[in-house]
Write a protein that holds these residues in place. Sequence first.
Motif, short mmCIF file in Angstrom:
data_model
loop_
_atom_site.label_atom_id
_atom_site.label_comp_id
_atom_site.label_asym_id
_atom_site.label_seq_id
_atom_site.Cartn_x
_atom_site.Cartn_y
_atom_site.Cartn_z
N ASN A 289 33.13 41.79 40.13
CA ASN A 289 33.36 40.48 39.51
C ASN A 289 33.68 40.61 38.02
O ASN A 289 34.57 39.92 37.50
CB ASN A 289 32.13 39.59 39.70
CG ASN A 289 32.03 39.01 41.10
OD1 ASN A 289 33.05 38.76 41.75
ND2 ASN A 289 30.82 38.79 41.57
N ALA A 290 32.96 41.49 37.34
CA ALA A 290 33.23 41.71 35.90
C ALA A 290 34.63 42.27 35.69
O ALA A 290 35.34 41.89 34.74
CB ALA A 290 32.19 42.64 35.31
N ALA A 291 35.06 43.16 36.59
CA ALA A 291 36.41 43.73 36.49
C ALA A 291 37.48 42.66 36.67
O ALA A 291 38.50 42.67 35.99
CB ALA A 291 36.58 44.83 37.54
N ALA A 292 37.23 41.71 37.58
CA ALA A 292 38.19 40.63 37.81
C ALA A 292 38.36 39.78 36.56
O ALA A 292 39.49 39.39 36.21
CB ALA A 292 37.74 39.77 38.99
N VAL A 293 37.26 39.48 35.90
CA VAL A 293 37.33 38.67 34.67
C VAL A 293 38.10 39.41 33.58
O VAL A 293 38.92 38.82 32.85
CB VAL A 293 35.91 38.29 34.20
CG1 VAL A 293 35.96 37.60 32.84
CG2 VAL A 293 35.24 37.37 35.22
N LYS A 294 37.89 40.72 33.47
CA LYS A 294 38.62 41.52 32.48
C LYS A 294 40.12 41.56 32.82
O LYS A 294 40.96 41.51 31.92
CB LYS A 294 38.06 42.94 32.42
CG LYS A 294 36.66 43.02 31.83
CD LYS A 294 36.11 44.44 31.93
CE LYS A 294 34.68 44.52 31.41
NZ LYS A 294 34.10 45.88 31.61
N GLU A 295 40.43 41.66 34.11
CA GLU A 295 41.83 41.69 34.54
C GLU A 295 42.54 40.40 34.17
O GLU A 295 43.73 40.41 33.81
CB GLU A 295 41.89 41.93 36.05
CG GLU A 295 43.30 42.07 36.62
CD GLU A 295 43.84 40.79 37.25
OE1 GLU A 295 44.96 40.82 37.78
OE2 GLU A 295 43.13 39.75 37.20
N ARG A 296 41.85 39.28 34.23
CA ARG A 296 42.45 38.00 33.85
C ARG A 296 42.94 38.05 32.40
O ARG A 296 44.06 37.60 32.10
CB ARG A 296 41.43 36.88 34.00
CG ARG A 296 40.95 36.63 35.41
CD ARG A 296 39.84 35.58 35.42
NE ARG A 296 39.28 35.34 36.74
CZ ARG A 296 38.31 34.46 36.97
NH1 ARG A 296 37.81 33.74 35.97
NH2 ARG A 296 37.85 34.29 38.21
N ALA A 297 42.11 38.57 31.52
CA ALA A 297 42.50 38.67 30.11
C ALA A 297 43.66 39.65 29.93
O ALA A 297 44.57 39.42 29.12
CB ALA A 297 41.30 39.12 29.27
N ASP A 298 43.64 40.74 30.69
CA ASP A 298 44.73 41.72 30.62
C ASP A 298 46.06 41.09 31.03
O ASP A 298 47.09 41.30 30.39
CB ASP A 298 44.45 42.91 31.55
CG ASP A 298 43.23 43.72 31.14
OD1 ASP A 298 42.84 43.65 29.96
OD2 ASP A 298 42.67 44.42 32.01
N VAL A 299 46.04 40.33 32.13
CA VAL A 299 47.26 39.70 32.63
C VAL A 299 47.79 38.71 31.60
O VAL A 299 49.00 38.64 31.34
CB VAL A 299 47.01 39.01 33.98
CG1 VAL A 299 48.20 38.14 34.38
CG2 VAL A 299 46.75 40.06 35.06
N ALA A 300 46.90 37.94 30.98
CA ALA A 300 47.32 36.97 29.96
C ALA A 300 48.02 37.67 28.80
O ALA A 300 49.06 37.21 28.31
CB ALA A 300 46.12 36.18 29.46
N ALA A 301 47.46 38.79 28.36
CA ALA A 301 48.07 39.55 27.26
C ALA A 301 49.43 40.11 27.68
O ALA A 301 50.39 40.10 26.90
CB ALA A 301 47.13 40.67 26.82
N ASN A 302 49.50 40.60 28.93
CA ASN A 302 50.75 41.18 29.43
C ASN A 302 51.85 40.13 29.54
O ASN A 302 53.04 40.43 29.33
CB ASN A 302 50.53 41.82 30.80
CG ASN A 302 49.80 43.15 30.70
OD1 ASN A 302 49.57 43.66 29.62
ND2 ASN A 302 49.39 43.69 31.84
N GLU A 303 51.48 38.89 29.89
CA GLU A 303 52.48 37.83 30.05
C GLU A 303 53.27 37.60 28.77
O GLU A 303 54.49 37.47 28.78
CB GLU A 303 51.77 36.53 30.47
CG GLU A 303 51.20 36.56 31.87
CD GLU A 303 52.18 36.10 32.93
OE1 GLU A 303 52.54 34.92 32.93
OE2 GLU A 303 52.59 36.94 33.75
#
Length: 338
Positions: free
Chosen positions: A269-283
Motif C-alpha cells: 500500500n505504501a508503494a502504491a501511494v509513492k507510485e502515485r506521486a512518481d506518475v504525477a511528476a512524470n506526467e
Amino acid sequence: MTISRRTLIKATGITAASVAAPLKLAYGQSAEFTFKYANNQPPQHPMNVRAKEAVEAIRKETNGRMDIQLFPSNQLGSDTDTLSQLRSGGVEMFNLSGLILSTLVTPAALNGLGFAFPNYDTVWKAMDGDVGAYIRAQIAKANLVALEKIWDNGFRQTTTSTKPINTPADFEGFKIRVPVSPMWTSMFKAFGSSPISINASEMYTALQTKVADGQENPFAVISNFKLYEVQKYCSLTNHMWDGFWTLINRRAWDRLPPDVRDIVAKHINAAAVKERADVAANEATLQKDLTAKGIVFNSPNTAPFRDKLRSAGFYAEWKGKFGDEAWAVMEKYTGKLG
C-alpha cells in the motif's frame, strides 16, 4: 529425451533475461512463503520501481520468511491469461487495471466512467474512500483480495492527426481507435464518433494508415508508442481515469499468518501511494517532451462533454449496468451524473 535449458528457451521463446527476471535476495534461510507477483508494466515504470522496494522491505521485515518474486512486462502471460492464473493459484499476486478486471467484476470499471472525475483530488478521495471500498467488496465476491491502495494508471487524453478536440461536436464522425472494451465504445458512440476497437499492438499502424484519425491514452503510452510520429494534437480531455488494483489469490492470502499479511499489505500500500506521486511528476515531464516532439496541446472545458453524455443516455446506460448502489456511491464524489 533430455531437454537442455538452452533448447527449452529457444523452443518456448522465453528469453534469458525473462528467465532471470525475478528478484531474489538471500537471507540465509529458505523462504517459508513464496509468491509470484505479476504486472504488465516495463521494469522502469514507477510501479515496478516501487514494487521492487516493497518486496525487499517485506523480505527484510519478515526475516526472509516471505519471498515475493516480481514479474513485470506480462512475463507470465497476457492480462487475461494472468488473471486466470491468479484465480487458479498459479500466480499469487497481480496488479491489474480495473477496466480489464471488469470482465470478471463489472463494478471494477466504475472509476473509468467517462468524464466522471474532474481531477486527481477527487480521484483519490473516491478511491481511498467509499468508491474504492465498494469495488474491493465486489472483488472479494470473486474470491480475490484487493489491497486498500490502488496504483495510478493516469487520466486518458485524446490525440488526433486532423484537429484539436475543443467541444463535443469535434468528436462527431471522428474515427477514433479505442481498446476492445464496451465502455469506450459506448462513450464515443454517444458523442457521435466512429470508435474502432483495435489492440494496442496495432494502434500505431492504424493511425499511420488513417484507419483511425485519433486515439486516447495516458501520456506514457503516447510517448512509449511514439504516437507523436503519427499524431499532431493532444487535447487534455481527462475523459477517463484508471488505476491498478493489487489483487491476491484468496487461498494463498489466507495461508499467510496474520503478522505476515499485515507486513505485505503495509509495504505494498505504501508503494502504491509513492507510485502515485512518481506518475504525477512524470506526467509534467512527458508533456514537455511531447511538446518538444511537435505535439500541440489544448485544454478544453470538459463540462459540455459531461452534458453531452448525459443527454445521449450514456450515464443512464451505465447506471443500469452498475446498479443503483454503485451509482449512489460514485455520485457522492462526482456530483449528479445522470
